[in-house]
Every structure is written in structure tokens, then in C-alpha cells.
Motif scaffolding. Structure first.
Motif, PDB file in Angstrom:
ATOM      1  N   ARG A 140      -1.033  -9.398   5.572  1.00 13.81           N
ATOM      2  CA  ARG A 140      -1.270  -8.111   6.220  1.00 13.81           C
ATOM      3  C   ARG A 140      -2.770  -7.845   6.184  1.00 13.81           C
ATOM      4  O   ARG A 140      -3.404  -7.852   5.116  1.00 13.81           O
ATOM      5  N   ILE A 141      -3.353  -7.595   7.356  1.00  9.92           N
ATOM      6  CA  ILE A 141      -4.800  -7.483   7.507  1.00  9.92           C
ATOM      7  C   ILE A 141      -5.160  -6.077   7.984  1.00  9.92           C
ATOM      8  O   ILE A 141      -4.442  -5.473   8.786  1.00  9.92           O
ATOM      9  N   ARG A 142      -6.296  -5.591   7.493  1.00 11.05           N
ATOM     10  CA  ARG A 142      -6.887  -4.362   8.018  1.00 11.05           C
ATOM     11  C   ARG A 142      -8.084  -4.783   8.854  1.00 11.05           C
ATOM     12  O   ARG A 142      -9.082  -5.280   8.323  1.00 11.05           O
ATOM     13  N   ALA A 143      -7.974  -4.596  10.167  1.00 10.63           N
ATOM     14  CA  ALA A 143      -9.000  -5.091  11.077  1.00 10.63           C
ATOM     15  C   ALA A 143      -9.616  -3.934  11.862  1.00 10.63           C
ATOM     16  O   ALA A 143      -8.946  -2.943  12.165  1.00 10.63           O
ATOM     17  N   VAL A 172       4.451  -0.951  -5.402  1.00  8.14           N
ATOM     18  CA  VAL A 172       5.505  -1.489  -6.275  1.00  8.14           C
ATOM     19  C   VAL A 172       5.098  -1.362  -7.738  1.00  8.14           C
ATOM     20  O   VAL A 172       5.891  -0.945  -8.598  1.00  8.14           O
ATOM     21  N   LEU A 173       3.842  -1.722  -8.046  1.00  4.25           N
ATOM     22  CA  LEU A 173       3.351  -1.604  -9.418  1.00  4.25           C
ATOM     23  C   LEU A 173       3.347  -0.147  -9.883  1.00  4.25           C
ATOM     24  O   LEU A 173       3.707   0.151 -11.032  1.00  4.25           O
ATOM     25  N   LEU A 174       2.935   0.756  -8.994  1.00  7.23           N
ATOM     26  CA  LEU A 174       2.896   2.175  -9.349  1.00  7.23           C
ATOM     27  C   LEU A 174       4.295   2.704  -9.648  1.00  7.23           C
ATOM     28  O   LEU A 174       4.503   3.411 -10.648  1.00  7.23           O
ATOM     29  N   ILE A 175       5.258   2.368  -8.808  1.00  7.59           N
ATOM     30  CA  ILE A 175       6.636   2.832  -9.022  1.00  7.59           C
ATOM     31  C   ILE A 175       7.185   2.273 -10.325  1.00  7.59           C
ATOM     32  O   ILE A 175       7.818   2.985 -11.115  1.00  7.59           O
ATOM     33  N   ALA A 176       6.934   0.977 -10.572  1.00  4.56           N
ATOM     34  CA  ALA A 176       7.406   0.364 -11.815  1.00  4.56           C
ATOM     35  C   ALA A 176       6.775   1.042 -13.027  1.00  4.56           C
ATOM     36  O   ALA A 176       7.448   1.312 -14.034  1.00  4.56           O
ATOM     37  N   TYR A 177       5.483   1.332 -12.932  1.00  9.48           N
ATOM     38  CA  TYR A 177       4.775   1.989 -14.028  1.00  9.48           C
ATOM     39  C   TYR A 177       5.337   3.379 -14.304  1.00  9.48           C
ATOM     40  O   TYR A 177       5.622   3.739 -15.457  1.00  9.48           O
ATOM     41  N   VAL A 178       5.524   4.161 -13.243  1.00 11.16           N
ATOM     42  CA  VAL A 178       6.040   5.523 -13.405  1.00 11.16           C
ATOM     43  C   VAL A 178       7.449   5.501 -13.996  1.00 11.16           C
ATOM     44  O   VAL A 178       7.773   6.270 -14.912  1.00 11.16           O
ATOM     45  N   LEU A 179       8.299   4.599 -13.511  1.00 13.19           N
ATOM     46  CA  LEU A 179       9.668   4.527 -14.010  1.00 13.19           C
ATOM     47  C   LEU A 179       9.704   4.106 -15.474  1.00 13.19           C
ATOM     48  O   LEU A 179      10.486   4.638 -16.269  1.00 13.19           O
ATOM     49  N   LEU A 180       8.854   3.137 -15.842  1.00 14.73           N
ATOM     50  CA  LEU A 180       8.829   2.697 -17.238  1.00 14.73           C
ATOM     51  C   LEU A 180       8.316   3.791 -18.163  1.00 14.73           C
ATOM     52  O   LEU A 180       8.882   4.025 -19.240  1.00 14.73           O
ATOM     53  N   VAL A 181       7.244   4.454 -17.741  1.00 10.27           N
ATOM     54  CA  VAL A 181       6.692   5.528 -18.585  1.00 10.27           C
ATOM     55  C   VAL A 181       7.703   6.656 -18.746  1.00 10.27           C
ATOM     56  O   VAL A 181       7.943   7.142 -19.856  1.00 10.27           O
ATOM     57  N   GLU A 184      -4.577  -5.760   3.351  1.00  8.63           N
ATOM     58  CA  GLU A 184      -3.818  -4.561   2.996  1.00  8.63           C
ATOM     59  C   GLU A 184      -3.054  -4.833   1.699  1.00  8.63           C
ATOM     60  O   GLU A 184      -2.342  -5.829   1.593  1.00  8.63           O
ATOM     61  N   ARG A 185      -3.217  -3.942   0.759  1.00 12.91           N
ATOM     62  CA  ARG A 185      -2.609  -4.127  -0.561  1.00 12.91           C
ATOM     63  C   ARG A 185      -1.698  -2.970  -0.949  1.00 12.91           C
ATOM     64  O   ARG A 185      -1.277  -2.862  -2.099  1.00 12.91           O
TER      65      ARG A 185
END
Length: 420
Positions: free
Chosen positions: A106-109, A130-139, A123-124
Motif C-alpha cells: 500500500r503506497i501513499r503517492a 492492529v498493534l494499537l487495538i492489541a495494546y489497548v485490549l491487553l492493557v 501506508e502503515r
């Protein structure tokens, strides 16, 4: 009565009403001074936020998906989102060293008014979300309401930095005052939202403020004495060329103060909790011995956190370290270059503030938790603390000699029989 005694240990110790009142007055005074400081450096203009365009006139940022890549030329065929009807379009190779396009990227052009595409970045959003959701759920799942409070406090703290600290620095506000006001306000939100409104949290707050004040004053001296200008970093150079009158040396100072918040907060909360748990386990020991036992934990915490800070800053400055290591200079000259010196001063100043915050917080906690502050169930508020505690509080030579001794193995059974 034995069951009643065990219930008293299920709830944490608490400060006396007089101590709680004193703490409330101190916190109110700190927040009052924080408010005055915020008013003094309050930004007069927020128009600089998002004021610099990132595109050419007539150009727009578009999202695209790589369909295929020519292995010889590196040119990619991409499909622009919302422009699928036009078919695949060519995207010239990006100057990314050894990194090439891959199918599915996925590119931002940047799309010019002529229709030509220029690579901007990858594009990230997906992986990061996904990392943010996993972090929030774990915390939230592991720390429960404390974790949720910490996340809310973190969001509020970043809001303070973005909408107060940054505009104030652009407005030419005093960087030392701005850093202290930011730290005091952000800490209040973080700590009380995460750990609740109680004496233990207030102890951590006051200990962190003490360490933060030491860090700020030391940074104020170190930045000037070391002649750290802040202009040698890429970001500093861009700010200097942005046309805004930014005090880059003051920016370095404010950055050091804010950088110390997280580590100081970690240490002070841990020390405050340790003293509270020690008091719950040994309600008979004196404040001095409580402080000594807390410092045993604090010394280990200091040792581990100091090299944690060092490696965190080394990791952030690793590209600069690698670049400077290529030059034929002595170790002393390398360590005192602008790029390395800024990180070194940041590490040393934060570490000194951390080391001093541990005994300060431990001492405050030992005074606040008191010697007879074990909370009881509501039905036992009028009851006597128990023969064992009364004997421990008696000013006898035997009690004084045993004050610093480790608890005997059969102490729970002894306490139960004493209560009976």
C-alpha cells in the motif's frame, strides 16, 4: 475476631485524616501554581498548527496498491483508490536504498495535476491500528480499570503537549516554565486517572514533581553550560528554516524535562506502592525502618532503570552513532559532538533526577502511610487494632530490637491466636 483481623489486611493502608488534609492542601497549591504558570505562558495563536502545506499546487495525496513490479527497471504498476476505472498507472522507482516495491504494498503517492504519480511513503495505518487495538485490549484486560484510566490519562497528556506545549513554544514562551507546567498538568491527569484519588497516588505525584523539578533545574544549567544549540538535528534545522522564531536551545531544555516524565513516574509509583505493601505486611515497624526497607527495593529499581534509560536513548540515537563512528576522531571528540552530547546530557540529567526521586518518594511515603494507618472493615472502626500491634507499638527495649527483624514464619498463626 481472628477473621476480622485477616479482613483488615485485605484493604490497603491509608493515611490519617490530618495527613490527607495536608496532602490535599499541598496538591491544591501545586495545581494553583501550575494554573498560574499555564496562564503566564498560554499561547496566543494556534494558527501555526498544520499551516505548512505538504503538496504542490494542484497536487493531491492518493492511496494506491502495487499490482506488479518490473524487476529490471523497478517501475511499479499501481491502482489508485477511487480511480480503478482508469486502470493501472506507472509509479517510478523510489530512492529507498536496497528496499524495493513488492506486489500488494500500500503506497501513499503524490498525484500531480498532470496525472503523474510520485512516491511519498508506504501506508502503515493497518499494521499500526492492529498493534494499537492489541495494546489497548491487553492493557484493559490485564490491568482492568487502572489500565483504562492510564490510557485515558495518556491521551489527555498528549493533548496537553499538542495543543498547549507546542503552540506555547512556537509563541516564544519560557521553555523551562512550559516544561514544568506541562509535566505537572500531565502527571496529575495520568496518575489520578490511572491510580485513583488516594494518598498513595498523591505520594507518587509529589515524588515525581520533586524529581521533575530537580531534572528541570539541572537541565537548565547543563544545556547552557554544554552549549547545546539544537540546530544540529535535522528537525532543528527544518524548524530554523520554517520562518518561525523558535528557541532551539529552549526546545532542547523543554524536551529533556518532558522526556523525564515517564521514567520518573514509573519509579515513584513503584516506590509508593512498595511502601504501602510493606506497611500492610508489617504494621508494627517504625517509619525509619519502613523507609530503609523501601530503599532496599529502590536501590534495585535505580540500578535497573538507569541502564534502561541509557539503552533507550542509545537506540534512538543509533543512526547518529553509526554515522559518527565512521569519522577518524578520538572517542572523547566523538562523545562530545553535538549529536551525541545532546543524548548524553539528556540521559545524565534524567538519571540524576531519577536517582534522587527514589529516596524522596520513599521518604514521603513512609511519612504519609503512618504507623497505625491500617484500614479496617467498617464494622471494626471502633475496635482496638489488636494485642499484637499494641505490643509492637509499646516503647519496650525488646520491641525496638526486633523492629528491623524479618517477620517470623509463624507470625500469621501468632496473630490469629492473639486476636482470639
Amino acid at each position: 475476631m481472628g477473621a476480622g483481623h485477616s479482613h483488615s489486611l485485605e484493604r490497603p493502608p491509608r493515611a490519617s485524616e490530618r495527613t490527607t488534609l495536608i496532602l490535599s492542601v499541598i496538591v491544591a497549591a501545586v495545581l494553583f501554581l501550575t494554573t498560574i504558570g499555564a496562564v503566564a505562558v498560554w499561547p496566543s495563536d494556534w494558527s501555526m498548527l498544520r499551516s505548512v502545506p505538504t503538496t504542490y499546487e494542484g497536487a493531491t495525496w492518493e492511496s494506491a496498491t502495487v499490482e506488479s513490479v518490473d524487476p529490471d527497471t523497478g517501475v511499479a504498476l499501481v491502482t489508485v483508490s477511487g480511480q480503478e476505472d482508469t486502470g493501472a498507472q506507472e509509479l517510478p522507482p523510489a530512492d529507498l536504498g536496497t528496499f524495493d516495491y513488492e506486489e500488494g504494498d500500500r503506497i501513499r503517492a503524490l498525484q500531480l495535476d498532470t496525472g503523474e504519480l510520485i512516491f511519498g511513503d508506504f501506508e502503515r495505518a493497518g499494521p499500526m491500528l492492529v498493534l494499537l487495538i492489541a495494546y489497548v485490549l491487553l492493557v484493559a484486560g490485564i490491568a482492568w480499570w487502572r489500565g483504562v484510566g492510564a490510557l485515558l490519562g495518556l491521551a489527555a497528556a498528549f493533548g496537553i503537549i499538542v495543543f498547549f506545549t507546542v503552540p506555547a513554544l512556537f509563541d516564544g514562551a519560557n521553555p523551562l516554565v512550559t516544561g514544568l507546567v506541562t509535566g505537572s498538568g500531565a502527571l496529575a491527569m495520568l496518575l489520578y486517572l490511572a491510580h485513583g484519588f488516594n494518598s498513595r497516588t498523591t505520594t507518587a505525584y509529589l515524588g515525581t514533581l520533586a524529581g521533575l523539578t530537580i531534572t528541570a533545574l539541572l537541565a537548565w544549567w547543563a544545556v547552557d553550560a554544554s552549549s547545546l544549540t539544537g540546530i544540529w538535528s535535522e528537525e532543528g534545522a527544518h524548524l530554523e528554516l520554517s520562518g518561525r522564531s523558535v528557541d532551539l536551545q529552549g526546545l532542547v531544555l523543554c524536551g529533556i524535562v518532558i522526556a523525564g516524565l515517564g521514567v520518573l513516574n514509573d519509579v515513584t509509583v513503584t516506590q509508593s506502592s512498595a511502601v504501602w505493601e510493606l506497611r500492610a505486611a508489617r504494621p508494627d515497624i517504625s517509619r525509619w525502618n519502613l523507609f530503609r526497607r523501601g530503599m532496599r527495593i529502590g536501590r534495585d529499581h535505580i540500578a535497573s532503570t538507569v541502564y534502561t534509560i541509557a539503552f533507550a536513548y542509545v537506540g534512538a540515537a543509533l543512526p547518529a552513532i553509526m554515522l559518527i563512528s565512521l569519522y577518524d576522531t578520538s572517542v572523547g571528540s566523538t562523545l562530545t559532538t553535538a549529536e551525541i552530547a545532546e543524548e548524553a546530557v539528556r540521559t545524565l540529567v534524567s538519571s540524576i533526577g531519577l536517582v534522587l526521586a527514589v529516596p524522596l518518594t520513599t521518604g514521603i511515603a513512609a511519612l504519609v502511610v503512618g504507623t497505625d494507618a491500617i484500614a479496617r472493615e467498617p464494622s471494626q472502626e471502633g475496635a482496638v487494632a489488636g494485642p499484637q500491634v499494641a505490643r509492637a507499638a509499646a516503647p519496650t527495649a525488646g520491641a525496638a530490637a526486633l523492629a528491623d527483624a524479618p517477620p517470623p514464619v509463624l507470625e500469621p498463626e501468632f496473630r490469629g491466636r492473639a486476636d482470639e
